[in-house]
Design an enzyme around this catalytic site. Structure first.
Site, PDB file in Angstrom:
ATOM      1  N   LYS A  53     -19.518  30.591  47.850  1.00  0.00           N
ATOM      2  CA  LYS A  53     -18.736  31.207  46.766  1.00  0.00           C
ATOM      3  C   LYS A  53     -18.256  32.613  47.143  1.00  0.00           C
ATOM      4  O   LYS A  53     -17.071  32.934  47.005  1.00  0.00           O
ATOM      5  CB  LYS A  53     -19.587  31.265  45.489  1.00  0.00           C
ATOM      6  CG  LYS A  53     -20.011  29.889  44.966  1.00  0.00           C
ATOM      7  CD  LYS A  53     -20.753  29.965  43.667  1.00  0.00           C
ATOM      8  CE  LYS A  53     -22.127  30.586  43.787  1.00  0.00           C
ATOM      9  NZ  LYS A  53     -23.057  29.801  44.616  1.00  0.00           N
ATOM     10  N   THR A  54     -19.162  33.452  47.620  1.00  0.00           N
ATOM     11  CA  THR A  54     -18.789  34.820  47.996  1.00  0.00           C
ATOM     12  C   THR A  54     -17.825  34.817  49.178  1.00  0.00           C
ATOM     13  O   THR A  54     -16.841  35.572  49.201  1.00  0.00           O
ATOM     14  CB  THR A  54     -20.036  35.646  48.348  1.00  0.00           C
ATOM     15  OG1 THR A  54     -20.942  35.616  47.241  1.00  0.00           O
ATOM     16  CG2 THR A  54     -19.676  37.082  48.670  1.00  0.00           C
ATOM     17  N   ASP A 103     -20.350  38.320  40.884  1.00  0.00           N
ATOM     18  CA  ASP A 103     -21.402  37.371  41.234  1.00  0.00           C
ATOM     19  C   ASP A 103     -22.321  37.173  40.032  1.00  0.00           C
ATOM     20  O   ASP A 103     -22.593  38.106  39.289  1.00  0.00           O
ATOM     21  CB  ASP A 103     -22.200  37.905  42.426  1.00  0.00           C
ATOM     22  CG  ASP A 103     -23.017  36.818  43.093  1.00  0.00           C
ATOM     23  OD1 ASP A 103     -22.723  35.628  42.873  1.00  0.00           O
ATOM     24  OD2 ASP A 103     -23.958  37.162  43.835  1.00  0.00           O
ATOM     25  N   THR A 132     -23.978  29.805  39.367  1.00  0.00           N
ATOM     26  CA  THR A 132     -24.755  28.613  39.697  1.00  0.00           C
ATOM     27  C   THR A 132     -25.000  27.773  38.445  1.00  0.00           C
ATOM     28  O   THR A 132     -25.552  26.683  38.539  1.00  0.00           O
ATOM     29  CB  THR A 132     -26.114  29.001  40.310  1.00  0.00           C
ATOM     30  OG1 THR A 132     -26.795  29.885  39.401  1.00  0.00           O
ATOM     31  CG2 THR A 132     -25.938  29.704  41.646  1.00  0.00           C
ATOM     32  N   ARG A 194     -27.206  29.823  53.640  1.00  0.00           N
ATOM     33  CA  ARG A 194     -27.947  31.082  53.790  1.00  0.00           C
ATOM     34  C   ARG A 194     -29.406  30.818  54.160  1.00  0.00           C
ATOM     35  O   ARG A 194     -29.974  31.483  55.021  1.00  0.00           O
ATOM     36  CB  ARG A 194     -27.864  31.880  52.491  1.00  0.00           C
ATOM     37  CG  ARG A 194     -28.359  33.315  52.611  1.00  0.00           C
ATOM     38  CD  ARG A 194     -28.294  34.037  51.298  1.00  0.00           C
ATOM     39  NE  ARG A 194     -26.934  34.162  50.799  1.00  0.00           N
ATOM     40  CZ  ARG A 194     -26.430  33.490  49.776  1.00  0.00           C
ATOM     41  NH1 ARG A 194     -27.176  32.625  49.124  1.00  0.00           N
ATOM     42  NH2 ARG A 194     -25.189  33.672  49.390  1.00  0.00           N
TER      43      ARG A 194
END
Length: 392
Positions: A53-54, A103, A132, A194
């Site tokens: 997303k980022t 975020d 999320t 991640r």
């Protein structure tokens, strides 16, 4: 100077380098069109952690020649939003676009989300929110109507392996990694890039020459469950658990139960759902099911975990194997619909109590007899509903 984490070092800077999310990035798809046309669009990116997303928000800002400003709804407040808006006005005067990335946007309350609306409408900012959680429940409707909601999928195991191989070739070419270890890292990631890169980085720092599955196991410690007790996974897995019991699939029932227990789900929550299931789906086909499920709840409440696992698996197996009947459930819905449709229909006079002589003279309780299975000639439903059959 502190070194950036591997996940940050490996973050793609162009859409061509992004692995995964092909349903959004393939030629002709929305993000591809945004980059091609150089026109940013307000977006809500909904997806699990580590799905990009980022990264996608940063790339969109870069591709559209906009300044990227980032806020976290966890740590930011009203003053932070005001500062960003003021900065965006300065950019506007310089004919520079501003992409504001928020975020965890679902952490902002309604008033904070409302604050973005006029600035999105005026074009002062292009908002890209990441969440999320299901935006239908967590993001206000006016903000959703001014944005496109894009669903990001967890990365597949193949995609995670591709990301790891790129990191190894770029940063750890001197290290040897066993294929089994690479596969293990991908398996442990739960679709989160991640997590995968973090485990790879730690495993590489621990290994002298070769990275083995044993080293990965030590580095990762354990598999991170892809389950959030307050998020969509909580509802998705319990839904799958119930549907598996309804379908009499014991294997699937026990698998989803194990996932919930492994993730630390409240055992009383599971037991409560089994009580509901016993009446809703088993009903008259197994009148002992409700008692069994209720006993399970009481036992779980008194014993606690981890021993309550025996009780939950025992009763879930029994409920999944039981015959199913929704006759009472269907009858409940039909009765409820009729009560909603005819909320004020008078009770037939022959069914009303007659505690006084006057009421008896008016026909209250007329021809009614206190007998087992007594059938009154005029029936028991109001006249408007006399032909209705609720229970089949």
């Amino acid at each position: 100077m502190q070194r950036q984490p591997l996940a940050e070092q490996m973050r793609p800077t162009t859409l061509d380098n992004v692995i995964g999310q092909s349903h959004l990035l393939a030629k002709g798809e929305l993000l591809w069109q945004i980059a091609k046309n150089k026109e940013p669009v307000s977006l809500i990116l909904w997806g699990p952690p580590g799905s990009g997303k980022t990264t996608l928000a940063r790339i969109i800002a870069h591709e559209t020649a906009a300044e990227f400003v980032e806020l976290s709804a966890v740590t930011s407040g009203k003053k932070d939003i005001e500062k960003v808006i003021e900065h965006a006005r300065q950019n506007w005067n310089l004919q520079l676009r501003t992409v504001l990335f928020v975020d965890e946007i679902h952490r902002f309350n309604k008033a904070q989300q409302d604050a973005f609306l006029p600035h999105i409408e005026s074009g002062l900012i292009t908002l890209i929110g990441a969440t999320t959680e299901n935006p239908s429940f967590e993001v206000i409707t006016p903000l959703l109507s001014r944005s496109r909601v894009l669903v990001l999928n967890p990365l597949s195991k193949t995609e995670i392996i591709a990301i790891l191989e790129r990191a190894i070739a770029t940063k750890f070419s001197a290290k040897k990694i066993a294929p089994e270890a690479l596969d293990y890292i991908a398996e442990l990631s739960g679709g989160d890039a991640r997590v995968a890169l973090g485990n790879l980085e730690l495993a590489c720092s621990m290994a002298k020459k070769e990275i083995t599955p044993e080293i990965v196991k030590i580095a990762a410690q354990k598999k991170v469950p892809g389950y959030d007790k307050k998020g969509d996974q909580h509802y998705d897995v319990i839904s799958a658990f119930i549907k598996s019991m309804r379908g009499s699939d014991v294997d699937a029932t026990l698998y989803y139960l194990a996932r919930m227990i492994d993730a630390g789900e409240d055992p009383k929550f599971i037991a409560r759902r089994m009580i509901i299931f016993a009446s809703e789906d088993i009903g008259l086909a197994g009148n002992g099911a409700l008692g069994l499920a209720l006993n399970a709840f009481q036992a779980v409440e008194r014993i606690g975990m981890p021993e309550s696992s025996y009780i939950l698996f025992h009763v879930a197996t029994a409920l999944a194997q039981s015959k199913k009947s929704r006759r009472t459930t269907d009858a409940m819905y039909k009765a409820t619909n009729l009560a909603d449709k005819y909320p004020n229909t008078p009770v037939p006079i022959h069914l009303r109590n007659a505690p006084t002589k006057l009421m008896k003279d008016l026909g209250y309780s007329k021809d009614y007899r206190w007998e087992q299975d007594f059938k009154h000639p005029k029936g028991f439903l109001p006249d408007e509903l006399r032909d209705e059959i609720i229970f089949n």
